[in-house]
Motif scaffolding. Structure first.
Motif, PDB file in Angstrom:
ATOM      1  N   GLU A 298       0.854  -1.162   0.151  1.00 32.76           N
ATOM      2  CA  GLU A 298      -0.024  -0.081   0.140  1.00 32.76           C
ATOM      3  C   GLU A 298       0.891   1.241  -0.018  1.00 32.76           C
ATOM      4  O   GLU A 298       0.447   2.284  -0.706  1.00 32.76           O
ATOM      5  CB  GLU A 298      -0.798  -0.090   1.167  1.00 32.76           C
ATOM      6  N   ILE A 299       1.878   1.192   0.837  1.00 36.14           N
ATOM      7  CA  ILE A 299       2.863   2.510   0.892  1.00 36.14           C
ATOM      8  C   ILE A 299       3.567   2.524  -0.428  1.00 36.14           C
ATOM      9  O   ILE A 299       3.608   3.871  -1.017  1.00 36.14           O
ATOM     10  CB  ILE A 299       3.815   2.229   1.926  1.00 36.14           C
ATOM     11  N   LEU A 300       4.035   1.669  -1.196  1.00 33.90           N
ATOM     12  CA  LEU A 300       4.613   1.926  -2.476  1.00 33.90           C
ATOM     13  C   LEU A 300       3.711   2.285  -3.529  1.00 33.90           C
ATOM     14  O   LEU A 300       4.080   2.967  -4.445  1.00 33.90           O
ATOM     15  CB  LEU A 300       5.270   0.629  -2.851  1.00 33.90           C
ATOM     16  N   HIS A 301       2.358   1.903  -3.336  1.00 37.01           N
ATOM     17  CA  HIS A 301       1.240   2.268  -4.270  1.00 37.01           C
ATOM     18  C   HIS A 301       1.011   3.689  -4.095  1.00 37.01           C
ATOM     19  O   HIS A 301       0.933   4.602  -5.052  1.00 37.01           O
ATOM     20  CB  HIS A 301      -0.032   1.433  -4.347  1.00 37.01           C
ATOM     21  N   VAL A 302       1.127   4.297  -2.844  1.00 32.37           N
ATOM     22  CA  VAL A 302       0.756   5.485  -2.735  1.00 32.37           C
ATOM     23  C   VAL A 302       2.119   6.514  -3.085  1.00 32.37           C
ATOM     24  O   VAL A 302       1.785   7.625  -3.643  1.00 32.37           O
ATOM     25  CB  VAL A 302       0.432   5.921  -1.215  1.00 32.37           C
ATOM     26  N   ALA A 303       3.185   5.895  -2.946  1.00 35.91           N
ATOM     27  CA  ALA A 303       4.371   6.758  -3.241  1.00 35.91           C
ATOM     28  C   ALA A 303       4.601   6.648  -4.842  1.00 35.91           C
ATOM     29  O   ALA A 303       5.598   7.270  -5.468  1.00 35.91           O
ATOM     30  CB  ALA A 303       5.576   6.071  -2.597  1.00 35.91           C
TER      31      ALA A 303
END
Length: 293
Positions: A189-194
């Motif tokens: 999820e973090i990498l998708h947002v970033a």
């Protein structure tokens, strides 16, 4: 697997139920789950819960009582991949569940209420510790900084990524010795947002570090806020409902509409959006052999 937001919600839920309550007994039914022998679980009998907190993904239930010699005693629980906590309002039938099914341990309060610690599946990795100091648990002693603590600043993250060098960012985020509490789901999820590829090198330009830091803080804090006040029995469903790419292979990305893809590695998988994260290019599974173990 419960990660930082779900464990934080369990801390709040159990804290509201346990603090100030006395313990009748702690029973371990799956003896492989208990990783310590001194102090014994009987040391909790008659003790009163004084605090519930966490260390990364570890739950820490602290109690005081005569048997603890007025010194804190900690019941540490790591739920691993398939463990969970199920609250009971009523006293269990004597002897029920011993050696049967998913029940790993049971805590009973002086009024008969309490909770069961369960683990589904055949691969048993749930762990229970009884210790005088949380640092006596090897997994806690090795933990990196908590990403939601005030001291976890942008500069702190920059230092972590610099030391990780060419390691792939997906593995760095999941490494509990580097950053505590983030697992497979929230790293996706973090990498998708970033808008970053899971294979991006950790030692990245300052602007990218800032983007990753903001994505980490917003993703985790939003998940904690969503889980706040949610009962333990509903946390799994709540977590799933808030995910954008993890566990959504084949479904449309909620940001761009592209199809979410996945990569399979060993006994785990991760998901990502090609348009948002990899310039539209699908990732090859063979690249995953270089992931941080």
């Amino acid at each position: 697997m419960p990660e930082l937001p779900e464990v934080q919600a369990l801390v709040a839920d159990l804290g509201s139920r346990l603090i100030g309550r006395r313990i009748a007994r702690v029973d371990v039914t799956a003896f492989s789950a208990l990783k310590t022998y001194d102090p014994p679980t009987t040391a909790f009998t008659g003790a009163k819960f004084t605090e519930v907190t966490r260390h990364g993904k570890f739950l820490d239930l602290m109690a005081l009582g005569a048997a603890t010699e007025d010194k804190p005693l900690h019941l540490i629980i790591h739920l691993a991949r398939a463990g969970w906590i199920r609250w009971r309002e009523n006293s269990p039938t004597p002897g029920a569940g011993r050696g049967k099914g998913p029940l790993a341990a049971r805590l009973v309060l002086d009024d008969g209420s309490g909770f069961d610690i369960t683990e589904a599946g055949t691969k048993k990795s749930l762990a229970v510790y009884v210790v005088r100091d949380p640092q006596d648990v090897p997994g806690i002693a090795r933990l990196g900084p908590d990403p939601l603590e005030p001291k976890f600043t942008l500069d702190a993250l920059a230092g972590i990524l610099k030391r990780a060098g060419r390691s792939q960012i997906k593995g760095v985020l999941r490494n509990q010795g580097t950053i505590a509490g983030i697992g497979n789901a929230y790293s996706d999820e973090i990498l998708h947002v970033a808008k970053m590829s899971p294979f991006k090198a950790a030692d990245m330009p300052p602007d990218d570090v800032s983007t990753l830091y903001d994505a980490m803080q917003s993703t985790l804090r939003d998940a904690v806020a969503r889980a706040d006040g949610v009962a333990a029995s509903e946390l799994k469903a709540e977590k799933k409902s808030g995910l954008r790419v993890h566990g959504r292979n084949g479904l449309p990305c909620p940001v761009c509409g592209d199809t979410v893809r996945q990569v399979i590695f060993s006994d785990s998988t991760f998901q990502y959006c090609p348009t948002c994260q990899t310039g539209g290019k699908p990732l090859a599974d063979r690249v995953l052999s270089r992931l941080l173990k």
